[in-house]
Design an enzyme around this catalytic site. Structure first.
Site, PDB file in Angstrom:
ATOM      1  N   TRP A   1     -13.300 -17.495 -34.940  1.00 47.46           N
ATOM      2  CA  TRP A   1     -12.495 -16.960 -36.043  1.00 47.46           C
ATOM      3  C   TRP A   1     -11.311 -16.200 -35.445  1.00 47.46           C
ATOM      4  CZ3 TRP A   1     -12.167 -15.928 -41.443  1.00 47.46           C
ATOM      5  CH2 TRP A   1     -13.011 -16.709 -42.231  1.00 47.46           C
TER       6      TRP A   1
ATOM      7  N   THR B   1     -12.541  -8.135 -49.678  1.00 52.09           N
ATOM      8  CA  THR B   1     -13.916  -7.810 -50.069  1.00 52.09           C
ATOM      9  C   THR B   1     -14.591  -6.979 -48.973  1.00 52.09           C
ATOM     10  OG1 THR B   1     -14.961  -9.693 -48.985  1.00 52.09           O
ATOM     11  CG2 THR B   1     -14.020 -10.096 -51.182  1.00 52.09           C
TER      12      THR B   1
ATOM     13  N   HIS C   1     -16.820  -7.743 -47.061  1.00 53.79           N
ATOM     14  CA  HIS C   1     -17.370  -8.610 -46.017  1.00 53.79           C
ATOM     15  C   HIS C   1     -17.091  -8.048 -44.623  1.00 53.79           C
ATOM     16  CE1 HIS C   1     -18.106 -12.592 -44.097  1.00 53.79           C
ATOM     17  NE2 HIS C   1     -18.945 -12.689 -45.093  1.00 53.79           N
TER      18      HIS C   1
ATOM     19  N   ARG D   1      -3.166  -5.619 -29.881  1.00 53.31           N
ATOM     20  CA  ARG D   1      -4.252  -5.279 -28.954  1.00 53.31           C
ATOM     21  C   ARG D   1      -4.767  -6.482 -28.163  1.00 53.31           C
ATOM     22  NH1 ARG D   1      -3.711  -2.173 -33.125  1.00 53.31           N
ATOM     23  NH2 ARG D   1      -4.317   0.023 -33.074  1.00 53.31           N
TER      24      ARG D   1
HETATM   25  C1  DLZ Z   1     -16.766 -15.291 -42.925  1.00 58.88           C
HETATM   26  C2  DLZ Z   1     -15.896 -14.550 -41.970  1.00 58.88           C
HETATM   27  C3  DLZ Z   1     -14.794 -13.797 -42.440  1.00 58.88           C
HETATM   28  C4  DLZ Z   1     -14.451 -13.687 -43.880  1.00 58.88           C
HETATM   29  N1  DLZ Z   1     -13.975 -13.155 -41.587  1.00 58.88           N
HETATM   30  C5  DLZ Z   1     -14.232 -13.212 -40.260  1.00 58.88           C
HETATM   31  C6  DLZ Z   1     -13.389 -12.543 -39.347  1.00 58.88           C
HETATM   32  O1  DLZ Z   1     -12.375 -11.921 -39.687  1.00 58.88           O
HETATM   33  N2  DLZ Z   1     -13.716 -12.612 -38.032  1.00 58.88           N
HETATM   34  C7  DLZ Z   1     -14.815 -13.286 -37.562  1.00 58.88           C
HETATM   35  O2  DLZ Z   1     -15.056 -13.284 -36.356  1.00 58.88           O
HETATM   36  N3  DLZ Z   1     -15.614 -13.958 -38.430  1.00 58.88           N
HETATM   37  C8  DLZ Z   1     -15.351 -13.944 -39.742  1.00 58.88           C
HETATM   38  N4  DLZ Z   1     -16.153 -14.615 -40.611  1.00 58.88           N
HETATM   39  C9  DLZ Z   1     -17.236 -15.458 -40.068  1.00 58.88           C
HETATM   40  C10 DLZ Z   1     -18.541 -14.688 -39.748  1.00 58.88           C
HETATM   41  O3  DLZ Z   1     -18.414 -13.959 -38.563  1.00 58.88           O
HETATM   42  C11 DLZ Z   1     -19.712 -15.694 -39.576  1.00 58.88           C
HETATM   43  O4  DLZ Z   1     -19.329 -16.692 -38.656  1.00 58.88           O
HETATM   44  C12 DLZ Z   1     -20.116 -16.375 -40.876  1.00 58.88           C
HETATM   45  O5  DLZ Z   1     -20.387 -15.404 -41.866  1.00 58.88           O
HETATM   46  C13 DLZ Z   1     -21.364 -17.267 -40.670  1.00 58.88           C
HETATM   47  O6  DLZ Z   1     -22.477 -16.479 -40.227  1.00 58.88           O
END
Ligand code: DLZ
Length: 156
Positions: free
Chosen positions: A28, A92, A94, A133
């Site tokens: 991500w 959200t 999250h 960063r």
């Molecule tokens: C779902 C998600 C979201 C919304 N944002 C990020 C993020 O900013 N950085 C990151 O590393 N991962 C994100 N994820 C994915 C979650 O880490 C994870 O891979 C999923 O919820 C599946 O378990």
């Protein structure tokens, strides 16, 4: 922010040529995590870790970092693990759940496995803060993570 204690300033006090370090990288926000990985990899090598002893593993997101880090840290020949991720706040809660889970998971792992597992995860309000960063004006937190794992190996 990168301070003098956290940047690479020469070889380590200990012999790192036989040390094996795993770097677990979340996909991500890949542009950020690749820059953090590069910083960590270059710093480990500059400090004396052989390139062939730096093992990279990718995971989908930061939430998956603790489990993959555990898999790596459980291997007898791995001396330390760096977790690289970037969680950016959205609309959200999250963000809070992921950040807390990963930070707690990595901290617990340090104590369970008794090896240094480094928290190289950016938790930022926006992409600009993350890029600053990850090789931008505030240094590279991947490099700092590499220095940290080496410092922990020096202590132990
Ligand atoms: C779902 C998600 C979201 C919304 N944002 C990020 C993020 O900013 N950085 C990151 O590393 N991962 C994100 N994820 C994915 C979650 O880490 C994870 O891979 C999923 O919820 C599946 O378990």
């Amino acid at each position: 922010m990168a301070g003098t204690l956290k940047t690479v300033s020469g070889k380590s006090k200990i012999n790192l040529s036989n040390k094996k370090i795993a770097i677990v990288v979340a996909e991500w926000n890949e542009d950020v995590t690749e820059a953090l990985f590069d910083g960590a990899h270059q710093a480990l090598h500059a400090l004396g870790v052989k390139k062939s002893n730096i093992i990279r593993v990718n995971v989908p997101g930061s939430f998956e970092l603790p489990l993959a880090a555990q898999w790596m840290a459980e291997k007898k020949d791995i001396d330390g693990v760096i977790c690289i991720g970037c969680v950016i706040q959205g609309d959200t809660p999250h963000f809070d759940y992921i950040c807390q889970a990963v930070a707690y998971g990595v901290m617990k792992l340090n104590l369970k496995i008794n090896k240094p597992i480094i928290f190289g995860v950016l938790t930022t309000l926006n992409k600009k803060q993350a890029l600053e960063r990850a090789g931008g004006k505030l240094g590279n937190k991947g490099e700092e993570a590499a220095v940290t794992v080496v410092k922990m190996l020096e202590i132990h």
